[in-house]
Design a protein around this motif. Structure first.
Motif, short mmCIF file in Angstrom:
data_model
loop_
_atom_site.label_atom_id
_atom_site.label_comp_id
_atom_site.label_asym_id
_atom_site.label_seq_id
_atom_site.Cartn_x
_atom_site.Cartn_y
_atom_site.Cartn_z
N ALA A 68 44.57 0.44 87.01
CA ALA A 68 44.84 1.68 87.63
C ALA A 68 44.94 2.78 86.61
N VAL A 69 45.16 2.59 85.44
CA VAL A 69 45.26 3.86 84.27
C VAL A 69 44.46 3.47 83.21
N GLY A 70 43.69 2.18 83.21
CA GLY A 70 42.79 2.11 82.17
C GLY A 70 43.45 1.90 80.85
N SER A 71 44.59 0.98 80.97
CA SER A 71 45.65 1.13 79.48
C SER A 71 44.76 0.20 78.61
N ALA A 72 43.75 -0.54 78.74
CA ALA A 72 43.07 -1.08 77.75
C ALA A 72 42.16 -0.06 76.84
N ALA A 73 42.35 0.88 77.16
CA ALA A 73 41.28 1.87 76.58
C ALA A 73 42.06 2.46 75.22
N SER A 74 43.22 2.30 75.27
CA SER A 74 44.07 2.92 73.96
C SER A 74 44.94 1.98 73.23
N GLN A 75 44.63 0.69 73.27
CA GLN A 75 45.07 -0.22 72.60
C GLN A 75 44.55 -0.51 71.11
N ASP A 76 45.29 -0.61 70.24
CA ASP A 76 44.71 -0.90 68.82
C ASP A 76 44.03 -2.05 68.60
N ARG A 77 43.99 -3.09 69.44
CA ARG A 77 43.31 -4.21 69.39
C ARG A 77 42.08 -4.21 70.60
N GLY A 78 41.85 -2.99 70.96
CA GLY A 78 41.10 -2.79 72.09
C GLY A 78 39.61 -2.94 71.55
N ILE A 79 38.72 -3.30 72.55
CA ILE A 79 37.36 -3.56 72.30
C ILE A 79 36.67 -2.40 71.40
N VAL A 80 36.81 -1.16 71.70
CA VAL A 80 36.17 -0.15 71.04
C VAL A 80 36.61 -0.26 69.38
N GLN A 81 38.01 -0.25 69.41
CA GLN A 81 38.89 -0.22 68.27
C GLN A 81 38.36 -1.30 67.23
N GLU A 82 38.17 -2.60 67.93
CA GLU A 82 37.68 -3.64 67.16
C GLU A 82 36.25 -3.36 66.45
N ALA A 83 35.39 -2.89 67.60
CA ALA A 83 33.95 -2.60 67.24
C ALA A 83 33.87 -1.67 65.99
N ILE A 84 34.60 -0.64 66.21
CA ILE A 84 34.73 0.44 65.16
C ILE A 84 34.93 -0.25 63.62
N ARG A 85 36.08 -0.86 63.60
CA ARG A 85 36.56 -1.84 62.45
C ARG A 85 35.01 -2.64 61.92
N LEU A 86 34.60 -3.23 62.74
CA LEU A 86 33.47 -4.27 62.38
C LEU A 86 32.20 -3.47 61.88
N ILE A 87 31.90 -2.38 62.74
CA ILE A 87 30.74 -1.54 62.06
C ILE A 87 31.11 -0.93 60.80
N LYS A 88 32.34 -0.29 60.73
CA LYS A 88 32.65 0.35 59.35
C LYS A 88 32.49 -0.78 58.21
N LYS A 89 33.00 -2.01 58.46
CA LYS A 89 33.01 -3.23 57.75
C LYS A 89 31.61 -3.33 56.64
N ARG A 90 30.65 -3.46 57.90
CA ARG A 90 29.15 -3.69 57.70
C ARG A 90 28.39 -2.52 57.19
N SER A 91 28.72 -1.38 57.74
CA SER A 91 28.10 -0.30 57.23
C SER A 91 29.05 1.04 57.19
N PRO A 92 29.52 1.30 56.03
CA PRO A 92 30.70 2.23 56.02
C PRO A 92 29.96 3.44 56.10
N GLU A 93 28.94 3.78 55.85
CA GLU A 93 28.10 4.95 55.94
C GLU A 93 27.79 5.54 57.24
N THR A 94 27.75 4.57 58.17
CA THR A 94 27.15 5.02 59.47
C THR A 94 28.37 5.67 60.46
N LEU A 95 27.98 6.59 61.01
CA LEU A 95 28.57 7.48 61.69
C LEU A 95 29.07 7.05 63.08
N ILE A 96 30.31 6.63 63.36
CA ILE A 96 30.66 6.17 64.67
C ILE A 96 31.09 7.49 65.44
N ILE A 97 30.53 7.55 66.83
CA ILE A 97 31.14 8.39 67.66
C ILE A 97 31.59 7.58 68.85
#
Ligand code: PBG
Ligand code: ZN
Length: 310
Positions: A68-97
């Motif tokens: 009901a409150v979307g708690s998965a959105a703010s977890q440090d191991r959440g889907i977007v959070q993991e995606a950010i880390r993976l992209i930064k590892k692959r391509s540190p120069e790419t901007l992530i919004i």
């Protein structure tokens, strides 16, 4: 020599839908060429975009568990959070919004928690604000470069700015979806992100397409609250708003060439009714000519390819 307007690869932001689970690259039926990607399959698309020198991604996450409150959105191991880390590892120069909102994370599909007012269920604007700040901070902690709140809650920019500043992220800019209209053009996105509201619509928080002046007021409010950049969304039916915002304010203006705009071009191109390449480039030029500094578009890979002679 006399052309006033140019589109370059530096103008482009490519949106990605990161989906829970494994080994998933599922084409979105109403968005041919766009995919729901699991974390382990996202790399292929990321590498392709990076090779084409696309400077930035916009990330959306679709989690396994919605509540009901979307708690998965703010977890440090959440889907977007993991995606950010993976992209930064692959391509540190790419901007992530990152898109900062709750509609992909709530089981009811609205952009924040609900409450009842005057016998009607609606999003609880003020209860959403601290949650938005929390989500933005968790994105920044994972390595996001820019946060982009898209929910049109009143006060969202101020709340996120406070949250980021007090968590040590004063340097992270906010790209506010400031002039976001309640639009039928978001239909295909809601399939892609599985974020269609279970009841009602978003007209109590998104804007009436009839109101151009209100868009200017919304932009002014967001800038006063600390937005660094503002977005106009959708693009095609709102070119006048891009121009007005660009002329009135001195901040970078982004335009979101949304899912329905993409779907229409793809559908007509598949039938051979239009010349896709010329239509898309003409549209990109139109956004730039209207005053956009950056273009969020699902056509980004194709545009980059065409610009590079491919
Ligand atoms: C979520 C969000 C939406 C889009 C971006 N962020 C959909 C909505 O407001 O329902 C739309 C993007 C698109 O249509 O491509 N708040
Ligand atoms: Zn939302």
């Amino acid at each position: 020599m006399v052309r006033e307007t140019a589109v370059t690869v530096d103008d482009l932001v490519y949106p990605l839908f990161i989906y829970h689970g494994k080994d998933l690259r599922r084409e979105i039926p109403s968005m041919p060429g766009q995919f729901q990607l699991s974390l382990d399959r996202m790399g292929e698309v990321v590498d392709e975009a990076v090779a084409l020198k696309i400077p930035a991604f916009l990330l959306f996450g679709i989690p396994a568990e919605k509540d009901a409150v979307g708690s998965a959105a703010s977890q440090d191991r959440g889907i977007v959070q993991e995606a950010i880390r993976l992209i930064k590892k692959r391509s540190p120069e790419t901007l992530i919004i990152t898109d900062v909102c709750f509609c992909e994370y709530t089981d009811h599909g609205h952009c924040g928690p609900l409450h009842e007012v005057g016998g009607r269920i609606d999003v609880h604007n003020d209860a959403t604000l601290p949650l938005l700040a929390e989500q933005a901070v968790s994105h920044a902690r994972a390595g996001a470069d820019v946060v982009a709140p898209s929910g049109m809650m009143d006060g969202m920019v101020a709340a996120i700015r406070d949250g980021l500043d007090s968590a040590g992220f004063a340097h992270i800019p906010i790209l506010s979806y400031a002039a976001k209209f309640a639009s039928a053009y978001y239909g295909p996105f809601r399939d892609a992100a599985e974020s269609a509201p279970a009841f009602g619509d978003r007209r109590t928080y998104q804007m009436d397409p009839a109101n151009g002046d209100e868009a200017i007021r919304e932009v002014a409010l967001d800038l006063a609250e600390g937005a660094d950049m503002v977005m106009v969304k959708p693009g095609l039916a709102f070119m006048d708003i891009i121009r007005r915002v660009k002329e009135k304010f001195t901040v970078p203006v982004a335009v979101y060439n949304v899912s329905g705009e993409y779907a229409m071009v793809k559908a007509a191109a598949q039938r051979g009714w239009i010349d896709e390449r010329r239509i898309v480039m003409e549209t990109m030029l139109g956004f730039k000519r209207a005053g956009a500094d950056m273009i969020l578009t699902y056509h980004a890979l194709d545009v980059a390819r065409w610009l590079q002679g491919g």
